[in-house]
Write an enzyme that holds these catalytic residues in place. Structure first.
Site, short mmCIF file in Angstrom:
data_model
loop_
_atom_site.label_atom_id
_atom_site.label_comp_id
_atom_site.label_asym_id
_atom_site.label_seq_id
_atom_site.Cartn_x
_atom_site.Cartn_y
_atom_site.Cartn_z
N ASP A 1 0.80 -1.22 0.00
CA ASP A 1 0.00 0.00 0.00
C ASP A 1 0.83 1.26 0.00
O ASP A 1 0.43 2.28 -0.56
CB ASP A 1 -0.95 0.01 1.20
CG ASP A 1 -0.23 0.25 2.52
OD1 ASP A 1 0.71 -0.51 2.82
OD2 ASP A 1 -0.60 1.19 3.24
N GLU B 1 5.64 9.72 3.62
CA GLU B 1 5.22 8.41 3.11
C GLU B 1 4.25 8.61 1.96
O GLU B 1 3.35 9.46 2.01
CB GLU B 1 4.55 7.58 4.20
CG GLU B 1 4.25 6.16 3.73
CD GLU B 1 3.94 5.22 4.88
OE1 GLU B 1 4.16 4.00 4.72
OE2 GLU B 1 3.49 5.68 5.94
N TYR C 1 -6.20 0.41 8.83
CA TYR C 1 -7.16 0.94 7.87
C TYR C 1 -8.57 0.70 8.39
O TYR C 1 -9.34 -0.08 7.83
CB TYR C 1 -6.97 0.30 6.48
CG TYR C 1 -5.82 0.88 5.71
CD1 TYR C 1 -5.95 2.09 5.04
CD2 TYR C 1 -4.59 0.22 5.63
CE1 TYR C 1 -4.90 2.63 4.31
CE2 TYR C 1 -3.53 0.76 4.92
CZ TYR C 1 -3.69 1.95 4.26
OH TYR C 1 -2.65 2.49 3.55
N ASP D 1 5.47 0.33 3.52
CA ASP D 1 5.67 -0.89 4.29
C ASP D 1 5.53 -2.11 3.38
O ASP D 1 5.46 -1.99 2.17
CB ASP D 1 4.69 -0.94 5.46
CG ASP D 1 3.25 -0.67 5.02
OD1 ASP D 1 2.93 -0.96 3.84
OD2 ASP D 1 2.46 -0.16 5.82
#
Length: 549
Positions: free
Chosen positions: A116, A521, A271, A119
């Site tokens: 995603d 990120e 999430y 990571d």
């Protein structure tokens, strides 16, 4: 805060707004997270070029940006995020094969798909949303993407996602695999995906442990992708396969109702489905109606509009979690085109009024109903953590709706504060956000990695921040990665081209530090909406140049 935990707690702690009030809706502990965010802001070290904002190029305008290059970069990014066995035509050479045993513990093949963000976990909900947005870009802007020479790469990006989603769905056993990898153990390690030693446990939803939001988003992704491959891919069989999975998943999600994060605790921590499953089920119904033309799906969207919030929530954001603005715009499209039965009109008008609320809020013309905040530099601002996802999604919805207005002839958007708005004004607003991303901002930097001369060099991304596995095959351990690579002040050895990072704060400030995960990120769902936007902007520029000849 320890660096190992600095990688991300991961729901952006979303709050979304009704037309009457602002309601913060996130899991327990939001006050602590907000306090943490404030603390981070207090110690924020600004980029050298942010400090020199006065020497930037803010306000230089659209003429200086190469939208075709930005489109090209966007699609390269998805190759950097691939999990599984990489193909022979892989263009991002610093990546290698990874996750080749995913699903083995559960006796299922879950190899493939996308990581995603920075990571090494595969989260089903944001991955499916990424595929939906890539597919929506292809559906609305396929001709423009093709003229830029990127349609083949877009189809590959979509199919890399849908091939995995097909594997993740077992219709016979009514199982949908929700996640591969454990965010907690993953965030304790800083390793290349090619070296992963963290858990690859897979988590699922089923009849006893439902996940209507995950099922609905995955159904939407497959339905939208089925339209793409029927129209552009020349693969009718694959299109029908995707549509069959979409229909099965929709039925599963509707029959066994529940939030997926209540069934998969590991997903809840990263999430969380704050908006619930109603928006995903309406979203899926409208995409299935578009893919099949079958009235039963529009009937569902009309019948469940009030219960699931489609005609009651007026929202100022659109994201992987909160789909209301997107589905309301899909419904408004049907109204503009007259593509509905007479008895559906009143409900579709309610949907459209909520779509207009979102669009007018982005334009700053909602009056007392509430607008999206803007920074002094002009960036739409929703919240501190990964704000760019809201910027890019807004740019896409503004661009898409402008196309729908064009298709409807003389139709205009009417905003409470400012009156009629034409398609051109919507496109101009979208262009302003796209230009901010590419460098028309007070810092004079591109928040798309690898675009322009000045962009983030210390992206919070495991694979990019460690020497390429192809260049150095020596194993990088969990703690070794933190000690040797995460903490080093130098730029990342690999440039994750096309990644759009979380971006600056409410004062247009940005700190290029690997530990600053809120800002550095990047996520797949940040870049996905911009594929269509950049294609449209490039097409507009090409048309303008042609007219000058």
């Amino acid at each position: 805060m320890q660096h190992r935990r600095a990688s991300r707690l991961k729901p952006e702690h979303r709050n979304y707004l009704s037309s009457s009030a602002s309601a913060t809706m996130a899991r327990g502990g939001i006050i602590n997270i907000k306090t943490l965010a404030s603390s981070l802001c207090a110690v924020l070290l600004l980029l050298p070029f942010a400090a020199a904002a006065g020497r930037g190029v803010h306000g230089a305008g659209a003429g200086r940006f190469d939208y075709k290059k930005a489109l090209h970069n966007s699609l390269l990014y998805f190759e950097a995020q691939r999990s599984g066995h990489l193909p022979y035509n892989q263009r991002v050479k610093w990546r290698g094969h990874s996750g080749l045993a995913d699903g083995l513990q559960q006796g299922v093949d879950l190899v493939g798909g996308y990581y995603d963000a920075g990571d090494n976990v595969k989260f089903g909900l944001p991955m499916a949303f990424t595929v939906t947005m890539l597919s929506w870009s292809a559906i609305e802007f396929g001709a423009e993407i093709a003229s830029a020479g990127e349609l083949g790469h877009l189809l590959e990006a979509i199919k890399w996602g849908t091939d995995y989603l097909i594997k993740a769905h077992d219709a016979e056993r009514a199982v949908l695999w929700a996640e591969v990898g454990d965010g907690d153990t993953d965030h304790y390690c800083w390793q290349r995906p090619e070296d992963m030693t963290t858990s690859r446990q897979a988590y699922k939803v089923d009849r006893e442990n439902p996940g209507s939001d995950l099922a609905g988003e995955t159904a939407a992704a497959m339905a939208a992708a089925s339209v793409v491959f029927r129209r552009y891919g020349g693969d009718a069989w694959y299109s029908r396969l995707l549509l069959r999975h979409a229909e099965q998943l929709f039925e599963f999600g509707d029959r066994y109702r529940g939030k997926y994060d209540a069934s998969v605790g590991e997903a809840w921590r990263y999430y969380a489905s704050v908006s619930g499953y109603g928006d995903e089920m309406l979203w899926a119904a409208l995409w299935l109606h578009r893919a099949t033309g079958r009235e039963e799906y529009l009937d569902y969207a009309v019948d469940m509009a009030d219960e699931f919030g489609g005609t009651t929530w007026a929202i100022n954001e659109f994201s992987w979690d909160v789909k209301y603005a997107g589905l309301q715009i899909l419904a408004a499209k049907l109204l503009l085109e007259g593509n509905h039965r007479p008895e559906h009109r009143s409900t579709l008008e309610k949907y459209a009024s909520k779509a207009e609320h979102y669009l007018c809020a982005c334009l700053g013309k909602n009056g007392e109903a509430g607008n999206v905040n803007r920074t002094a530099g002009g960036m739409l601002f929703i919240r501190q953590w990964n704000n760019m996802q809201y910027v890019t999604n807004a740019a896409f919805l503004l661009t898409a709706y402008s196309r729908y207005l064009d298709g409807a002839g003389d139709e205009l958007l009417w905003c409470p504060d400012g009156g009629p708005v034409g398609a051109g004004e919507l496109r101009a607003a979208a262009r302003a956000q796209a230009d901010y991303v590419l460098g028309d901002n007070p810092a004079g930097t591109s928040y798309m990695v690898g675009y322009g001369r000045r962009f983030p060099r210390r992206v919070h991304h495991r694979a990019a921040s460690i020497v390429s596995h192809r260049a150095d095959r020596r194993f990088v351990g969990c703690v070794q990665g933190y000690d040797r690579w995460f903490r080093r002040p130098a730029a990342n050895p690999n440039v994750v081209v096309g990644a759009i990072v979380g971006g600056p704060d409410h004062r247009d400030r940005f700190s290029d530090r690997r530990s600053n995960y809120m800002q550095t990120e990047a996520c797949t769902y940040n870049t996905a909406p911009m594929v269509g936007v950049f294609a449209q902007l490039h097409s507009e520029r090409a048309a303008a140049a042609e007219r000058k000849k």
